[in-house]
Design a protein around this motif. Structure first.
Motif, PDB file in Angstrom:
ATOM      1  N   ILE A  15      -8.774   2.777   7.920  1.00  0.00           N
ATOM      2  CA  ILE A  15      -9.833   1.807   7.260  1.00  0.00           C
ATOM      3  C   ILE A  15     -10.915   2.828   6.543  1.00  0.00           C
ATOM      4  N   GLN A  16     -11.471   3.742   7.373  1.00  0.00           N
ATOM      5  CA  GLN A  16     -12.508   4.843   6.738  1.00  0.00           C
ATOM      6  C   GLN A  16     -11.985   5.095   5.474  1.00  0.00           C
ATOM      7  N   MET A  17     -10.741   5.679   5.251  1.00  0.00           N
ATOM      8  CA  MET A  17     -10.198   6.313   4.080  1.00  0.00           C
ATOM      9  C   MET A  17     -10.144   5.452   3.223  1.00  0.00           C
ATOM     10  N   LEU A  18      -9.650   3.904   3.179  1.00  0.00           N
ATOM     11  CA  LEU A  18      -9.541   2.969   2.301  1.00  0.00           C
ATOM     12  C   LEU A  18     -10.984   2.740   1.841  1.00  0.00           C
ATOM     13  N   ARG A  19     -11.720   2.862   2.382  1.00  0.00           N
ATOM     14  CA  ARG A  19     -13.267   2.253   2.194  1.00  0.00           C
ATOM     15  C   ARG A  19     -13.782   3.575   1.344  1.00  0.00           C
ATOM     16  N   GLN A  20     -13.360   4.936   1.750  1.00  0.00           N
ATOM     17  CA  GLN A  20     -14.083   6.112   0.820  1.00  0.00           C
ATOM     18  C   GLN A  20     -13.364   5.870  -0.588  1.00  0.00           C
ATOM     19  N   GLU A  21     -11.943   5.385  -0.461  1.00  0.00           N
ATOM     20  CA  GLU A  21     -11.388   5.362  -1.841  1.00  0.00           C
ATOM     21  C   GLU A  21     -11.999   3.947  -2.746  1.00  0.00           C
ATOM     22  N   GLU A  22     -12.240   2.823  -2.205  1.00  0.00           N
ATOM     23  CA  GLU A  22     -12.984   1.804  -2.892  1.00  0.00           C
ATOM     24  C   GLU A  22     -14.272   2.199  -3.203  1.00  0.00           C
ATOM     25  N   ASP A  23     -14.988   3.167  -2.695  1.00  0.00           N
ATOM     26  CA  ASP A  23     -16.278   3.614  -3.139  1.00  0.00           C
ATOM     27  C   ASP A  23     -16.138   4.479  -4.173  1.00  0.00           C
ATOM     28  N   THR A  24     -15.062   5.379  -4.134  1.00  0.00           N
ATOM     29  CA  THR A  24     -14.648   6.215  -5.199  1.00  0.00           C
ATOM     30  C   THR A  24     -14.309   5.705  -6.442  1.00  0.00           C
ATOM     31  N   ILE A  25     -13.738   4.617  -6.261  1.00  0.00           N
ATOM     32  CA  ILE A  25     -13.268   3.815  -7.517  1.00  0.00           C
ATOM     33  C   ILE A  25     -14.563   3.240  -8.017  1.00  0.00           C
ATOM     34  N   MET A  26     -15.456   2.644  -7.461  1.00  0.00           N
ATOM     35  CA  MET A  26     -16.302   1.671  -8.094  1.00  0.00           C
ATOM     36  C   MET A  26     -17.469   2.686  -8.532  1.00  0.00           C
ATOM     37  N   ARG A  27     -17.580   3.782  -7.966  1.00  0.00           N
ATOM     38  CA  ARG A  27     -18.370   4.864  -8.493  1.00  0.00           C
ATOM     39  C   ARG A  27     -18.057   5.216  -9.915  1.00  0.00           C
ATOM     40  N   SER A  28     -16.518   5.566 -10.126  1.00  0.00           N
ATOM     41  CA  SER A  28     -16.080   5.881 -11.248  1.00  0.00           C
ATOM     42  C   SER A  28     -16.437   4.893 -12.236  1.00  0.00           C
ATOM     43  N   TYR A  64      -6.442   9.765  -9.927  1.00  0.00           N
ATOM     44  CA  TYR A  64      -4.946   9.942  -9.694  1.00  0.00           C
ATOM     45  C   TYR A  64      -4.731  10.456  -8.544  1.00  0.00           C
ATOM     46  N   GLU A  65      -5.531  11.318  -7.644  1.00  0.00           N
ATOM     47  CA  GLU A  65      -5.484  12.048  -6.515  1.00  0.00           C
ATOM     48  C   GLU A  65      -5.520  11.197  -5.290  1.00  0.00           C
ATOM     49  N   LEU A  66      -6.203  10.018  -5.496  1.00  0.00           N
ATOM     50  CA  LEU A  66      -6.421   9.316  -4.202  1.00  0.00           C
ATOM     51  C   LEU A  66      -5.243   8.972  -3.342  1.00  0.00           C
ATOM     52  N   LYS A  67      -5.170   9.209  -2.184  1.00  0.00           N
ATOM     53  CA  LYS A  67      -4.172   9.175  -1.369  1.00  0.00           C
ATOM     54  C   LYS A  67      -3.475   7.866  -1.243  1.00  0.00           C
ATOM     55  N   TYR A  68      -4.101   6.897  -1.267  1.00  0.00           N
ATOM     56  CA  TYR A  68      -3.481   5.611  -1.224  1.00  0.00           C
ATOM     57  C   TYR A  68      -3.297   4.976  -2.541  1.00  0.00           C
ATOM     58  N   THR A  69      -4.273   4.770  -3.253  1.00  0.00           N
ATOM     59  CA  THR A  69      -4.330   4.093  -4.744  1.00  0.00           C
ATOM     60  C   THR A  69      -4.121   4.675  -5.893  1.00  0.00           C
ATOM     61  N   GLY A  70      -4.013   6.067  -5.662  1.00  0.00           N
ATOM     62  CA  GLY A  70      -3.693   6.903  -6.882  1.00  0.00           C
ATOM     63  C   GLY A  70      -2.586   6.679  -7.805  1.00  0.00           C
ATOM     64  N   ASP A  71      -1.645   6.581  -6.974  1.00  0.00           N
ATOM     65  CA  ASP A  71      -0.273   6.245  -7.821  1.00  0.00           C
ATOM     66  C   ASP A  71      -0.434   4.959  -8.579  1.00  0.00           C
ATOM     67  N   GLU A  72      -1.020   4.192  -7.891  1.00  0.00           N
ATOM     68  CA  GLU A  72      -0.904   2.647  -8.457  1.00  0.00           C
ATOM     69  C   GLU A  72      -1.965   2.796  -9.750  1.00  0.00           C
ATOM     70  N   ILE A  73      -3.176   3.575  -9.674  1.00  0.00           N
ATOM     71  CA  ILE A  73      -4.077   3.723 -10.674  1.00  0.00           C
ATOM     72  C   ILE A  73      -3.387   4.434 -11.833  1.00  0.00           C
ATOM     73  N   ARG A  74      -2.930   5.452 -11.452  1.00  0.00           N
ATOM     74  CA  ARG A  74      -2.077   6.261 -12.629  1.00  0.00           C
ATOM     75  C   ARG A  74      -1.147   5.219 -13.549  1.00  0.00           C
ATOM     76  N   GLU A  75      -0.190   4.557 -12.834  1.00  0.00           N
ATOM     77  CA  GLU A  75       0.861   3.720 -13.338  1.00  0.00           C
ATOM     78  C   GLU A  75      -0.039   2.814 -14.110  1.00  0.00           C
ATOM     79  N   LEU A  79       0.839  -1.139  -0.093  1.00  0.00           N
ATOM     80  CA  LEU A  79       0.150   0.023  -0.024  1.00  0.00           C
ATOM     81  C   LEU A  79       0.878   1.322   0.141  1.00  0.00           C
ATOM     82  N   PHE A  80       1.882   1.029   0.704  1.00  0.00           N
ATOM     83  CA  PHE A  80       2.678   2.368   0.910  1.00  0.00           C
ATOM     84  C   PHE A  80       3.964   2.469  -0.041  1.00  0.00           C
TER      85      PHE A  80
END
Length: 527
Positions: free
Chosen positions: A387-400, A489-500, A348-349
């Motif tokens: 946990i809350q931030m990761l779930r928010q990122e998961e929700d953002t990805i699925m909604r996108s 791309y700007e998601l804190k924990y997964t944005g860099d991996e999505i971009r790459e 993750l990091f």
């Protein structure tokens, strides 16, 4: 270009491999510039593109006729698309209805239904989209077809749906069907329109209103035989004298139809010119489809990783909760979790300087020996926030993903080609019953199996994402699609991996459809 040109008409030609697009291009230019076969015989021909065919002369001798020469045409591989890449061919036409001199630009494309498989079809259609993106508008999208298809074969349905899956719904207003070789069917389509209507009616129901009309304004009948007869005569080949009358009629019919086709653009149905289709709309549809499919696996992998990360965090919380308040017990129970080598932290990091501090902060919290109770509480709060931030990122990805897919459904004529699976199955059957070597059959079946698996995955992704978008009543525009990418791309924990992952997928796609941009070609005059 001629300074007297007052208007331009861009016409995209699409069709199944072998339907006669290449011959039609030469014929179309010569029909519009020669009102009769006699005039054409006594004039210089406009050679926009090479043509090669075989005829039998009056002495029953088989003669091969070639007209022009160009390495963009492949005459030596049966079943493969003769045209190898897109190219625009231009000629001028004096429109007597408007008294304008018009530049007609015919865009030739590789055929659909290439024997090299669905991957080659996708490659060819992606190439078409990149080529036409250099223009602002298309006035006509001509789908060339044979006039007398006997039944609704899978090949017929697959080729038609494959073409339509790449077009924006607005493009239906500019779609016409040109039937080639119609002399045997009395210069009218015979069985094909009824079969065509079955597919189009089905699409209209599936897409909630993507209606493609079949009437006199959208169907045109030409015959390439009269043009081939002309070329043969120009090459000194003799035919029976009584054939001339047949080909004169064929030429006149084709001239009338080609002029009627252009009149549909310049004059329209109600004396109003046909509104052109903005190419950016169709390009946006397919960029979005590419984006969804390019991101689908990375995003699904990332959401799976998030699920695993959350499981690790839940276990970490449980371990901390079970500990007594004294720090020694906490550290004893957590010693086996070697945080800095945990799969969670390393994946993750990875490469994230800002999250290194967060990891170190948690380690620091857990190692606070001065106040075990406070260390425990602070660590649990920290993990809950993570946990809350990761779930928010998961929700953002699925909604996108849902928004991307819903955009396709609302704007594309059809989101995917639902006849592709049957097409692949039939290709596998053909291979199994062929006379090829066992090793060749095995290799070809393996290729088609991989194609089917990828198609099934892509269709599943689009179906699930579309259903999610519809259930939540999402509304999305072209502009909204463009704005979603930077958000991911700007998601804190997964944005860099999505971009790459996105960069790698798109770079691969761009490499697959790279081509030489051919400049506009003016017709050469030839005897």
């Amino acid at each position: 270009m001629d300074s007297n040109i007052t208007n331009e008409i861009n016409i995209l030609l699409l069709g199944e491999t072998g339907v006669g697009k290449t011959t039609f291009i030469n014929a179309f230019a010569n029909y519009l510039n020669n009102d009769s076969l006699e005039q054409a015989v006594n004039s210089k021909l406009l050679c926009l593109i090479p043509t090669q065919f075989v005829v039998t002369d009056v002495d029953y001798q088989v003669r091969q006729v070639s007209f022009g020469g160009d390495n963009n045409e492949n005459f030596d591989s049966p079943g493969q698309s003769t045209t190898q890449q897109c190219r625009a061919y231009c000629f001028t036409y004096d429109d007597k209805n408007t008294d304008h001199k018009i530049l007609v630009r015919l865009i030739d494309t590789p055929g659909v239904g290439d024997t090299r498989g669905t991957d080659q079809d996708k490659h060819n259609l992606d190439h078409v989209l990149q080529f036409i993106s250099q223009y602002e508008v298309l006035h006509l999208i001509c789908i060339l077809m044979k006039p007398d298809e006997k039944r609704l074969t899978n090949s017929f349905e697959y080729c038609l749906k494959q073409l339509l899956s790449y077009l924006d719904k607005d493009a239906t207003n500019n779609m016409v069907f040109v039937f080639t070789n119609t002399r045997p069917t009395f210069y009218k389509p015979r069985n094909t329109p009824a079969l065509l209507k079955q597919v189009l009616d089905q699409l209209e129901k599936q897409t909630s209103g993507a209606r493609i009309l079949l009437d006199r304004h959208t169907m045109y009948c030409v015959d390439n035989d009269s043009f081939q007869y002309l070329i043969a005569v120009k090459n000194g080949i003799n035919f029976e004298a009584d054939w001339l009358a047949n080909y004169e009629l064929s030429w006149q019919r084709s001239v009338d139809e080609c002029k009627r086709l252009l009149n549909y653009v310049t004059v329209g149905q109600s004396r109003k010119p046909l509104q052109p289709h903005r190419i950016q709309n169709t390009v946006s549809i397919n960029e979005t489809r590419r984006l969804i499919l390019a991101l689908s696996k990375p995003l699904l992998n990332i959401t799976e990783d998030i699920v695993n990360y959350l499981a690790e965090l839940d276990q970490l919380k449980a371990d901390i909760t079970e500990c007594q308040d004294d720090i020694d017990n906490i550290l004893t129970n957590l010693r086996h979790l070697d945080l800095q080598k945990s799969s969670f932290w390393s994946r993750l990091f990875k490469g994230k300087n800002n999250t290194v501090r967060e990891r170190e902060e948690l380690v620091k919290l857990l190692s606070n020996k001065t106040d075990g109770k406070k260390s425990k509480e602070s660590s649990l709060v920290y993990i809950d926030n993570l946990i809350q931030m990761l779930r928010q990122e998961e929700d953002t990805i699925m909604r996108s993903m849902a928004k991307f897919a819903l955009f396709l459904k609302r704007n594309a004529i059809t989101v995917w080609n639902d006849s592709c699976d049957e097409h692949i199955r039939k290709q596998r059957t053909i291979i199994k019953t062929s006379n090829k070597s066992t090793e060749t059959i095995r290799d070809e079946l393996k290729k088609w199996t991989a194609i089917r698996e990828r198609y099934s995955f892509e269709q599943s992704v689009l179906e699930k994402a579309t259903a999610m978008g519809e259930n939540e009543g999402i509304d999305i525009s072209v502009e909204h699609v463009a704005k979603l990418i930077p958000v991911l791309y700007e998601l804190k924990y997964t944005g860099d991996e999505i971009r790459e992952q996105h960069r790698q997928c798109m770079a691969h796609n761009d490499q697959q459809i790279k081509y030489e941009l051919v400049q506009v070609i003016e017709p050469n005059e030839s005897r």
